[in-house]
Write a protein that holds these residues in place. Structure first.
Motif, PDB file in Angstrom:
ATOM      1  N   ASP A 102     -10.950  43.962  -2.157  1.00  0.00           N
ATOM      2  CA  ASP A 102     -10.004  44.412  -2.009  1.00  0.00           C
ATOM      3  C   ASP A 102      -9.837  43.725  -1.136  1.00  0.00           C
ATOM      4  O   ASP A 102     -10.098  42.958  -0.821  1.00  0.00           O
ATOM      5  CB  ASP A 102     -11.108  45.592  -1.537  1.00  0.00           C
ATOM      6  CG  ASP A 102     -11.822  46.938  -2.568  1.00  0.00           C
ATOM      7  OD1 ASP A 102     -11.038  46.535  -3.521  1.00  0.00           O
ATOM      8  OD2 ASP A 102     -13.125  47.023  -1.916  1.00  0.00           O
ATOM      9  N   GLY A 139      -5.992  47.398  -0.755  1.00  0.00           N
ATOM     10  CA  GLY A 139      -5.062  47.564  -2.287  1.00  0.00           C
ATOM     11  C   GLY A 139      -6.590  46.844  -2.657  1.00  0.00           C
ATOM     12  O   GLY A 139      -7.177  46.631  -1.654  1.00  0.00           O
ATOM     13  N   ARG A 140      -6.527  46.936  -4.187  1.00  0.00           N
ATOM     14  CA  ARG A 140      -7.465  46.555  -4.992  1.00  0.00           C
ATOM     15  C   ARG A 140      -7.042  45.422  -5.898  1.00  0.00           C
ATOM     16  O   ARG A 140      -5.768  46.358  -6.451  1.00  0.00           O
ATOM     17  CB  ARG A 140      -8.889  47.945  -5.537  1.00  0.00           C
ATOM     18  CG  ARG A 140      -9.566  47.458  -6.583  1.00  0.00           C
ATOM     19  CD  ARG A 140     -10.694  48.121  -6.837  1.00  0.00           C
ATOM     20  NE  ARG A 140     -11.145  49.149  -5.198  1.00  0.00           N
ATOM     21  CZ  ARG A 140     -11.744  50.363  -4.588  1.00  0.00           C
ATOM     22  NH1 ARG A 140     -11.811  50.887  -5.599  1.00  0.00           N
ATOM     23  NH2 ARG A 140     -12.529  50.299  -3.767  1.00  0.00           N
ATOM     24  N   THR A 149      -1.897  39.003  -1.310  1.00  0.00           N
ATOM     25  CA  THR A 149      -1.353  40.107  -0.392  1.00  0.00           C
ATOM     26  C   THR A 149      -2.024  40.077   0.380  1.00  0.00           C
ATOM     27  O   THR A 149      -0.303  40.265   2.597  1.00  0.00           O
ATOM     28  CB  THR A 149      -2.182  41.768  -1.192  1.00  0.00           C
ATOM     29  OG1 THR A 149      -1.490  41.806  -2.236  1.00  0.00           O
ATOM     30  CG2 THR A 149      -1.755  42.596  -0.172  1.00  0.00           C
ATOM     31  N   HIS A 189      -1.401  50.500   7.944  1.00  0.00           N
ATOM     32  CA  HIS A 189      -1.219  50.693   6.416  1.00  0.00           C
ATOM     33  C   HIS A 189       0.635  51.005   6.397  1.00  0.00           C
ATOM     34  O   HIS A 189       0.366  50.029   4.820  1.00  0.00           O
ATOM     35  CB  HIS A 189      -2.393  51.500   6.239  1.00  0.00           C
ATOM     36  CG  HIS A 189      -3.387  51.626   4.811  1.00  0.00           C
ATOM     37  ND1 HIS A 189      -2.194  52.253   4.014  1.00  0.00           N
ATOM     38  CD2 HIS A 189      -3.779  51.374   4.579  1.00  0.00           C
ATOM     39  CE1 HIS A 189      -2.514  52.703   2.500  1.00  0.00           C
ATOM     40  NE2 HIS A 189      -4.123  52.015   3.053  1.00  0.00           N
ATOM     41  N   ARG A 193       2.382  48.570   3.017  1.00  0.00           N
ATOM     42  CA  ARG A 193       2.325  49.349   1.682  1.00  0.00           C
ATOM     43  C   ARG A 193       4.152  49.254   0.845  1.00  0.00           C
ATOM     44  O   ARG A 193       3.992  49.378   0.103  1.00  0.00           O
ATOM     45  CB  ARG A 193       1.822  50.695   1.404  1.00  0.00           C
ATOM     46  CG  ARG A 193       2.328  51.718   2.060  1.00  0.00           C
ATOM     47  CD  ARG A 193       1.295  53.233   2.122  1.00  0.00           C
ATOM     48  NE  ARG A 193       2.006  53.637   0.605  1.00  0.00           N
ATOM     49  CZ  ARG A 193       0.770  54.151  -0.042  1.00  0.00           C
ATOM     50  NH1 ARG A 193      -0.363  54.641   0.480  1.00  0.00           N
ATOM     51  NH2 ARG A 193       0.771  54.498  -1.371  1.00  0.00           N
ATOM     52  N   LEU A 202      -2.024  44.844  -8.033  1.00  0.00           N
ATOM     53  CA  LEU A 202      -2.471  45.288  -6.698  1.00  0.00           C
ATOM     54  C   LEU A 202      -2.469  46.504  -6.982  1.00  0.00           C
ATOM     55  O   LEU A 202      -0.828  46.882  -7.037  1.00  0.00           O
ATOM     56  CB  LEU A 202      -1.877  45.068  -5.349  1.00  0.00           C
ATOM     57  CG  LEU A 202      -2.824  45.046  -4.186  1.00  0.00           C
ATOM     58  CD1 LEU A 202      -4.390  44.297  -3.745  1.00  0.00           C
ATOM     59  CD2 LEU A 202      -1.945  45.375  -2.807  1.00  0.00           C
ATOM     60  N   GLU A 203      -3.649  47.370  -7.028  1.00  0.00           N
ATOM     61  CA  GLU A 203      -3.957  49.011  -6.837  1.00  0.00           C
ATOM     62  C   GLU A 203      -2.995  48.637  -5.017  1.00  0.00           C
ATOM     63  O   GLU A 203      -4.166  49.134  -4.928  1.00  0.00           O
ATOM     64  CB  GLU A 203      -4.432  49.464  -7.452  1.00  0.00           C
ATOM     65  CG  GLU A 203      -5.003  50.826  -7.599  1.00  0.00           C
ATOM     66  CD  GLU A 203      -6.158  51.696  -7.732  1.00  0.00           C
ATOM     67  OE1 GLU A 203      -6.332  52.605  -7.792  1.00  0.00           O
ATOM     68  OE2 GLU A 203      -7.206  50.307  -8.434  1.00  0.00           O
ATOM     69  N   VAL A 204      -2.487  50.144  -4.815  1.00  0.00           N
ATOM     70  CA  VAL A 204      -2.740  50.217  -3.251  1.00  0.00           C
ATOM     71  C   VAL A 204      -3.274  51.291  -3.375  1.00  0.00           C
ATOM     72  O   VAL A 204      -3.068  52.373  -4.366  1.00  0.00           O
ATOM     73  CB  VAL A 204      -0.476  50.860  -2.946  1.00  0.00           C
ATOM     74  CG1 VAL A 204      -0.482  50.657  -1.055  1.00  0.00           C
ATOM     75  CG2 VAL A 204      -0.362  48.845  -3.254  1.00  0.00           C
ATOM     76  N   LEU A 205      -4.089  51.411  -2.045  1.00  0.00           N
ATOM     77  CA  LEU A 205      -4.687  52.290  -1.757  1.00  0.00           C
ATOM     78  C   LEU A 205      -4.369  53.289  -1.100  1.00  0.00           C
ATOM     79  O   LEU A 205      -3.723  52.580  -0.010  1.00  0.00           O
ATOM     80  CB  LEU A 205      -5.817  52.194  -1.470  1.00  0.00           C
ATOM     81  CG  LEU A 205      -6.642  51.295  -2.429  1.00  0.00           C
ATOM     82  CD1 LEU A 205      -7.845  50.325  -2.692  1.00  0.00           C
ATOM     83  CD2 LEU A 205      -7.212  51.967  -3.905  1.00  0.00           C
TER      84      LEU A 205
END
Length: 295
Positions: A102, A139-140, A149, A189, A193, A202-205
């Protein structure tokens, strides 16, 4: 406190709260929880030992049985510290870790926000260890995507990946309300993003701020706390009022508010203080930090 023969290995956080970790060459490890209200009383041994190297969740004793300075942040000798960093995510010496990571934004004070990464499986414990008052995940993804990142945030937005620990400690008072922290995290944030250089893996959360007020209890302490300077034979006796990262705030038996940096307890054999004992350790108003006091 742990029975005789156990060596303190410093602070450990979990979802259950703060604790002290203890090491024994024949009996392994154990933990002593440090909830608010608990009595904490100990007497330091005659020297501070190197705690050795941690690998795969277990400690290997220092082969040289080295002594470390009483006031140092690190409880490792130079050789054990070198071995530790030779296989460390923080030191960028592991590139093939298959675990997801994360990327987080950690809030310590207005304008004092850093970026970092932590293994997803740790479920936010890293932020407790760092004494972040609030945080939000950005992100993850794979380790290298998370590292990339973190670098992009630093280059494009000027978000640092570390602060001197003394700066984070000094900025806790006055304690800003959660809404103010959440607003600053949400604004950063949103900017982060929108950056074009984030890795595709990267999965943006979504922004979902987490606050540690109910865990740290910093609303119970004031801005002035002397910092305990441990030395051989000295005693520290009091009750836990609050804890944030490695810092445990105590009220001593004579009513003094003091702060124990539990990183500096690591390496000492700490015997239980006898009934009626009082704090005899020196208490300093000065902040001390070194290169290993970052993050």
């Amino acid at each position: 406190m742990a029975p005789p023969g156990w060596l303190c290995a410093g602070p450990r956080w979990s979802a259950d709260g703060p604790a002290l970790l203890w090491l024994h060459p024949g009996h392994g490890e154990r933990r002593s929880p440090l909830p608010a209200g608990r009595r904490l009383g100990f007497v330091a041994g005659d020297r501070r030992h190197c705690v050795g190297v941690r690998r795969a969740g277990r400690y290997t004793p220092c082969p040289a049985g080295a002594e470390v300075p009483a006031g140092a942040v690190s409880a490792q000798c130079a050789e054990c510290a070198r071995l530790d960093r030779s296989h460390s995510v923080a030191a960028d010496t592991i590139a093939d870790d298959p675990r997801p990571y994360d990327v987080y934004l950690a809030w310590f004070a207005p304008g004092l926000v850093k970026a970092g990464i932590t293994a997803t499986g740790r479920q936010g414990v890293r932020l407790l260890e760092q004494a972040a008052l609030s945080y939000a995940l950005l992100g993850r993804g794979p380790l290298m995507a998370a590292r990339r990142t973190e670098a992009v945030l630093g280059a494009a937005l000027g978000v640092p990946d570390r602060f001197p620990y003394a700066a984070k400690r000094a900025a806790r008072h006055p304690l800003a309300p959660p809404g103010e922290r959440a607003a600053e995290l949400a604004a950063l944030h949103e900017r982060a993003r929108a950056l074009p250089g984030l890795p595709e893996s990267l999965e943006v959360l979504p922004c979902a701020p987490v606050h540690h007020d109910d865990v740290f209890h910093l609303d119970r302490v004031g801005p002035r706390h002397g910092i305990v300077d441990l030395a051989p034979g000295c005693a520290v006796v009091g009750h836990v009022v609050a804890a944030a990262g490695p810092d445990v705030y105590l009220e001593t038996t004579d009513g003094r508010p003091v702060l124990v940096d539990t990183r500096r307890l690591a390496g000492w054999e700490l015997a239980a203080a006898p009934p009626g004992a009082r704090t005899t350790a020196a208490v300093s108003a000065a902040e001390r930090d070194g290169p290993e006091g970052l993050f």
